[in-house]
Design a protein around this motif. Structure first.
Motif, PDB file in Angstrom:
ATOM      1  N   VAL A 168       0.807  -1.216   0.000  1.00 46.06           N
ATOM      2  CA  VAL A 168       0.000   0.000   0.000  1.00 46.06           C
ATOM      3  C   VAL A 168       0.838   1.262   0.000  1.00 46.06           C
ATOM      4  N   GLN A 169       2.057   1.190   0.472  1.00 46.50           N
ATOM      5  CA  GLN A 169       2.791   2.388   0.832  1.00 46.50           C
ATOM      6  C   GLN A 169       3.061   3.333  -0.332  1.00 46.50           C
ATOM      7  N   ASP A 170       3.296   2.804  -1.546  1.00 44.97           N
ATOM      8  CA  ASP A 170       3.732   3.671  -2.634  1.00 44.97           C
ATOM      9  C   ASP A 170       2.743   3.757  -3.784  1.00 44.97           C
ATOM     10  N   ILE A 171       1.487   3.417  -3.531  1.00 43.72           N
ATOM     11  CA  ILE A 171       0.497   3.483  -4.611  1.00 43.72           C
ATOM     12  C   ILE A 171       0.294   4.933  -5.031  1.00 43.72           C
ATOM     13  N   PRO A 172       0.414   5.228  -6.317  1.00 45.66           N
ATOM     14  CA  PRO A 172       0.151   6.604  -6.751  1.00 45.66           C
ATOM     15  C   PRO A 172      -1.324   6.948  -6.596  1.00 45.66           C
ATOM     16  N   ARG A 173      -1.603   8.213  -6.333  1.00 50.92           N
ATOM     17  CA  ARG A 173      -2.973   8.675  -6.112  1.00 50.92           C
ATOM     18  C   ARG A 173      -3.298   9.795  -7.097  1.00 50.92           C
ATOM     19  N   VAL A 174      -4.515   9.766  -7.604  1.00 44.67           N
ATOM     20  CA  VAL A 174      -4.969  10.820  -8.503  1.00 44.67           C
ATOM     21  C   VAL A 174      -6.365  11.259  -8.083  1.00 44.67           C
ATOM     22  N   PRO A 175      -6.781  12.459  -8.472  1.00 44.24           N
ATOM     23  CA  PRO A 175      -8.166  12.859  -8.210  1.00 44.24           C
ATOM     24  C   PRO A 175      -9.135  11.907  -8.903  1.00 44.24           C
ATOM     25  N   GLU A 176     -10.308  11.733  -8.298  1.00 44.98           N
ATOM     26  CA  GLU A 176     -11.278  10.775  -8.835  1.00 44.98           C
ATOM     27  C   GLU A 176     -11.604  11.039 -10.301  1.00 44.98           C
ATOM     28  N   ARG A 177     -11.731  12.286 -10.662  1.00 44.77           N
ATOM     29  CA  ARG A 177     -12.128  12.611 -12.036  1.00 44.77           C
ATOM     30  C   ARG A 177     -11.038  12.254 -13.057  1.00 44.77           C
ATOM     31  N   GLU A 178      -9.797  12.051 -12.602  1.00 50.49           N
ATOM     32  CA  GLU A 178      -8.706  11.740 -13.512  1.00 50.49           C
ATOM     33  C   GLU A 178      -8.386  10.250 -13.566  1.00 50.49           C
ATOM     34  N   LEU A 179      -9.141   9.440 -12.853  1.00 50.11           N
ATOM     35  CA  LEU A 179      -8.865   8.013 -12.840  1.00 50.11           C
ATOM     36  C   LEU A 179      -9.123   7.433 -14.234  1.00 50.11           C
ATOM     37  N   PRO A 180      -8.158   6.713 -14.813  1.00 55.06           N
ATOM     38  CA  PRO A 180      -8.288   6.293 -16.218  1.00 55.06           C
ATOM     39  C   PRO A 180      -9.102   5.025 -16.422  1.00 55.06           C
ATOM     40  N   TYR A 181      -9.590   4.382 -15.377  1.00 56.02           N
ATOM     41  CA  TYR A 181     -10.358   3.162 -15.555  1.00 56.02           C
ATOM     42  C   TYR A 181     -11.678   3.273 -14.799  1.00 56.02           C
ATOM     43  N   LYS A 182     -12.644   2.428 -15.179  1.00 46.79           N
ATOM     44  CA  LYS A 182     -13.976   2.445 -14.595  1.00 46.79           C
ATOM     45  C   LYS A 182     -14.297   1.092 -13.979  1.00 46.79           C
ATOM     46  N   LEU A 183     -15.320   1.089 -13.132  1.00 49.62           N
ATOM     47  CA  LEU A 183     -15.783  -0.146 -12.514  1.00 49.62           C
ATOM     48  C   LEU A 183     -17.254  -0.354 -12.816  1.00 49.62           C
ATOM     49  N   SER A 184     -17.605  -1.575 -13.164  1.00 49.10           N
ATOM     50  CA  SER A 184     -19.007  -1.958 -13.345  1.00 49.10           C
ATOM     51  C   SER A 184     -19.280  -3.186 -12.502  1.00 49.10           C
ATOM     52  N   LEU A 185     -20.533  -3.330 -12.059  1.00 48.49           N
ATOM     53  CA  LEU A 185     -20.901  -4.466 -11.224  1.00 48.49           C
ATOM     54  C   LEU A 185     -22.311  -4.907 -11.569  1.00 48.49           C
ATOM     55  N   SER A 186     -22.489  -6.196 -11.717  1.00 44.96           N
ATOM     56  CA  SER A 186     -23.815  -6.786 -11.893  1.00 44.96           C
ATOM     57  C   SER A 186     -23.966  -7.923 -10.894  1.00 44.96           C
ATOM     58  N   ALA A 187     -25.156  -8.094 -10.371  1.00 45.01           N
ATOM     59  CA  ALA A 187     -25.396  -9.111  -9.353  1.00 45.01           C
ATOM     60  C   ALA A 187     -26.612  -9.941  -9.726  1.00 45.01           C
ATOM     61  N   THR A 188     -26.464 -11.248  -9.630  1.00 44.28           N
ATOM     62  CA  THR A 188     -27.572 -12.184  -9.787  1.00 44.28           C
ATOM     63  C   THR A 188     -27.931 -12.702  -8.402  1.00 44.28           C
ATOM     64  N   LEU A 189     -29.190 -12.571  -8.023  1.00 44.82           N
ATOM     65  CA  LEU A 189     -29.656 -12.920  -6.685  1.00 44.82           C
ATOM     66  C   LEU A 189     -30.589 -14.115  -6.762  1.00 44.82           C
ATOM     67  N   HIS A 190     -30.423 -15.044  -5.836  1.00 41.14           N
ATOM     68  CA  HIS A 190     -31.299 -16.213  -5.806  1.00 41.14           C
ATOM     69  C   HIS A 190     -31.601 -16.597  -4.370  1.00 41.14           C
ATOM     70  N   SER A 191     -32.878 -16.817  -4.075  1.00 41.47           N
ATOM     71  CA  SER A 191     -33.291 -17.287  -2.763  1.00 41.47           C
ATOM     72  C   SER A 191     -34.649 -17.973  -2.885  1.00 41.47           C
ATOM     73  N   PRO A 192     -34.800 -19.146  -2.302  1.00 42.63           N
ATOM     74  CA  PRO A 192     -36.114 -19.810  -2.329  1.00 42.63           C
ATOM     75  C   PRO A 192     -37.163 -19.056  -1.530  1.00 42.63           C
TER      76      PRO A 192
END
Length: 782
Positions: A168-192
């Motif tokens: 963790v110590q040397d991870i570069p940090r940038v403002p959120e708006r300058e982050l060059p990658y995106k995240l997407s998430l989809s969830a499938t839910l199942h319950s009887p």
């Protein structure tokens, strides 16, 4: 306070990680997660890429695969040093390779190294893990995708490599708006039991049902999500599941019979309900509250739209806890950062006077003590022959996690630790570790609203007897034997879920389909329940129950230092595929293409600045103390200390003094009022009401109280207390988890002070009439 982080280089726009795609399959109380990292090298030189990211500390990572160009790859799990040597060897030979490994100093941080990604080359890496999900008090199943990765405070006077989480110590940090990658998430839910609805701290698409009976549904994050907060999903089933259940999973085809992966493995979910004593008016015991006052506690909780700071939320929650303590107990409060201090030289008895003194001290707490160093105040508090209930409020940004957990573990017979991780990116390994090591419980809090309810829930648990052992008696078909896996000494609280894993050994000799389990819950008395299940095994190619069982075994083994146990860690990890501290996943692309024609250059994937830094700058120590929190409140002072001793708690407050200058010594003290917040904000109104309760549980005649209730002259404290209890049921019934202990004290005070006062029932009836409500007299024990 924190080390300086390397600035992101000028190639930020060319960072090869382009997107992160997460697919979650939630079945009942188990989540199976596949996270895809998509890379593309848009530079003209080959690259070695490093990406560090968090996962839940209890997640079982069991597979790593992907595509490099057009070639499908599958990683091999092997001993870590061997895997690292193989990766570096292939890297030197300019062949594509991948290394996936866990931080040796923190269970919840992982690193992925992608070596020799050629110009215009693409790679998609898949990480698979499984985790058990815990139900919330309201029945919701909670899933969290860790996204925020906070830096860890480096201990003063220690070398950097000794005190940091290495990844963790040397991870570069940038403002959120300058982050060059995106995240997407989809969830499938199942319950009887059927899926009712889903809540989240992020914006979701509408819930889409895949079946008419609503047992399967899908949901996903909307576009535009920024990686500034952990993704939290609360899944509500149509039926709140609070009954024992059993899931039996078929072993892995081809695995050796008698091995963990070759035999059937079951997951047993229990909800022990021993008779728990109700909180009384007088309870002995000692409570210690450790409040993190490091600079990072001045940051926002992020998920709160009002941008409440962590320290402010923690202070308000501590007020609720202090008001809810039982009479007869002892308590003390510690503030810690780079230094620490206590409110009292030793714990004091809980009385009206000590409560008020402590509340005034809480109001003065600020996030101005530098870095997060919790080990020394913990050592000071735990060396005592008296059994302690320790409450720790922190954002968890510490680096010496193993040392702190070991200290808590060494004193686990003399205390229980209830830990609260505040804000985004809190280390699940640290917060969960200190609670589990002492038989307490951990809570993760991302908003002020969550904090108060969860803190009071932990206080209720602290008033229960210590329970750590469950004895199981199995009644299986002939030829079968159940062997428990992992620790059987986990702390259990009444009504909460307990997970247990067992390996089913042998071969069934009869066709009897049932399995009966009797479990005995031991504390001051023996408590027994029996359950009858059908012995029906399910097949699942991904083997989630086996992976979770292997993780439970590894977790127990890694806590010991013996050579034999560490060898078992390696063997269990290699056979199950579940990553451990001694193993790593390594991928080598054996299909050699054109040799690389240029030297490989190194790239670190940046992380967003996940915290709102104070205006005075960065991670360094503030050159002057932060502005008092009272600046955000009305001009009369709110949080400030009164320049003269406060009047008695029940003294009437002169409303005309609200806007007066604090320097005017003739004004009434504002400390007793605590929070002068407009009555339109219901949460603040509740806090104002709670702040006026006496230590014995009663409410006294007070102009502030009368203004909240909208009443005229009231002559008897008992009558006032009855009205307040009724008012809570009318206006804050949905927040009863916050004020149940307060109510118990109030009702206890009424019965103790008035005895068999015949007018109490009439008072309740008149109060209902006056307030226009119909609260049952049973609330008052009538």
């Amino acid at each position: 306070m924190y080390p300086s982080f390397k600035a992101l280089c000028c190639f930020c726009a060319s960072v090869p990680l382009q997107s992160i795609s997460v697919a979650v399959a939630i079945k009942g109380f188990v989540a199976d997660v596949v996270s895809e990292l998509h890379y593309k090298n848009e530079e003209k030189i080959p690259l070695e890429v490093e990406f560090v990211f968090p996962l839940d500390a209890d997640a079982a990572v069991y597979a790593f695969e992907g595509l490099m160009g057009e070639t499908k790859i599958e990683a091999q799990i092997m001993e870590k040093e061997q895997a690292q040597a193989l990766y570096e060897d292939r890297l030197a030979m300019l062949e594509a390779s991948v290394l996936f490994v866990r931080d040796p100093k923190s269970r919840d941080i992982f690193k992925c190294m992608l070596g020799n990604l050629p110009p215009s080359g693409e790679a998609t890496l898949k990480l698979c893990y499984v985790q058990a999900l815990a139900p919330e008090p309201d029945g919701a199943v909670r899933f969290v995708l860790p996204v925020v990765l906070n830096p860890r405070y480096a201990l003063q006077g220690k070398k950097q490599y000794e005190s940091h989480c290495l990844f963790v110590q040397d991870i570069p940090r940038v403002p959120e708006r300058e982050l060059p990658y995106k995240l997407s998430l989809s969830a499938t839910l199942h319950s009887p039991y059927g899926i009712s609805h889903v809540k989240s701290n992020c914006t979701l698409t509408p819930l889409q049902y895949a079946t008419e009976d609503h047992t399967t549904a899908q949901i996903s994050l909307t576009e535009g999500y920024c990686l500034n907060r952990d993704v939290e999903l609360l899944i509500y089933y149509k039926e709140v599941v609070r009954k024992p259940s059993l899931l039996l999973e078929v072993g892995k085809p081809g695995a050796d019979p008698g091995s963990l992966m070759g035999d059937h493995v079951l997951l047993l979910t229990l909800y022990p309900s021993p008779p728990a004593p109700k909180p009384g008016l007088n309870t002995t015991g000692e409570f210690l509250f450790l409040m993190d006052c490091s600079s990072s506690m001045s940051y926002s909780t992020r998920s709160n739209s009002e941008a409440t700071t962590r320290i402010q939320s923690a202070k308000e929650t501590l007020i609720f806890l202090l008001k809810s303590l039982p009479l007869g107990c002892y308590f003390n409060i510690y503030a810690f950062g780079s230094s620490y201090y206590s409110f009292y030289r030793k714990s004091v008895k809980y009385t009206q006077q000590t409560m008020l003194e402590s509340l005034r001290g809480v109001l003065d707490l600020q996030a101005n003590l530098g870095g997060t160093e919790i080990l020394q105040p913990l050592k000071l508090t735990l060396y005592t022959p008296i059994f302690l209930q320790v409450f720790v409020f922190t954002d968890g940004e510490v680096s010496n996690i193993d040392e702190v957990i070991a200290e808590v573990q060494s004193h686990s017979k003399s205390h229980r630790c209830f830990s609260f991780g505040i804000g985004e990116g809190t280390s699940s390994y640290f917060i969960g570790g200190i609670a589990e090591a002492s038989g307490g419980r951990a809570e993760f809090i991302r908003s002020k609203e969550q904090m108060q309810a969860k803190a009071l829930r932990s206080l209720k648990c602290s008033l229960q007897p210590e329970v750590k052992h469950i004895k199981l008696e199995w009644h299986l078909p002939p030829g079968l034997e159940a062997v428990l896996l992992g620790s059987s000494t986990q702390a259990i609280f009444a009504g909460e879920r307990c997970l247990m894993y067992a390996q089913i050994c042998g071969q069934q000799q009869a066709s009897r389909p049932n399995i009966m389990v009797g479990y005995i819950h031991t504390h001051s008395q023996t408590f027994t329940e029996k359950m009858d299940f059908r012995l029906e095994a399910e097949e699942n190619d991904r083997l989630p129950v086996h992976r979770l069982a292997a993780q439970a075994v590894l977790k127990e083994l890694e806590e010991t230092r013996s050579t034999a146990k560490q060898q078992l860690v390696l063997e269990t990890s290699l056979s199950s595929g579940v990553l451990s501290a001694q193993t790593a996943y390594v991928v080598v692309n054996m299909e050699r293409g054109e040799p690389l024609q240029a030297p490989v250059e190194f790239r670190e994937i940046p992380y967003p600045n996940s915290t709102d830094f104070p205006k005075w700058g960065g991670w360094g120590r503030c050159p002057r103390p932060p502005s008092p929190l009272r600046n955000s409140f009305p001009k009369w002072g709110g949080w400030g200390r009164c320049p003269r001793p406060p009047p008695p708690f029940g003294t009437a407050f002169r409303s005309g003094a609200a806007g007066a200058d604090r320097k005017n010594k003739g004004n009434a003290c504002k400390v007793c009022n605590f929070f002068f917040i407009p009555s339109t904000a219901n949460e603040s109104l509740l806090l104002r009401l709670v702040s006026l309760q006496n230590a014995d549980g009663s409410w006294s005649l007070d102009a502030n109280l009368l203004s909240i209730l909208g009443l005229g002259e009231v002559l008897q404290t008992a009558w006032t207390t009855v009205l307040v209890v009724l008012w809570l049921h009318v206006h804050f019934a949905e927040r009863s988890d916050i004020w149940q202990l307060l109510e118990a004290k109030a009702v206890g005070w009424l019965h103790e002070s008035t005895g068999e006062w015949p007018k109490l029932a009439e008072c309740v009836k008149a109060g209902n009439t006056f307030l226009g409500c119909d609260v049952s007299a049973e609330v008052f024990g009538l």
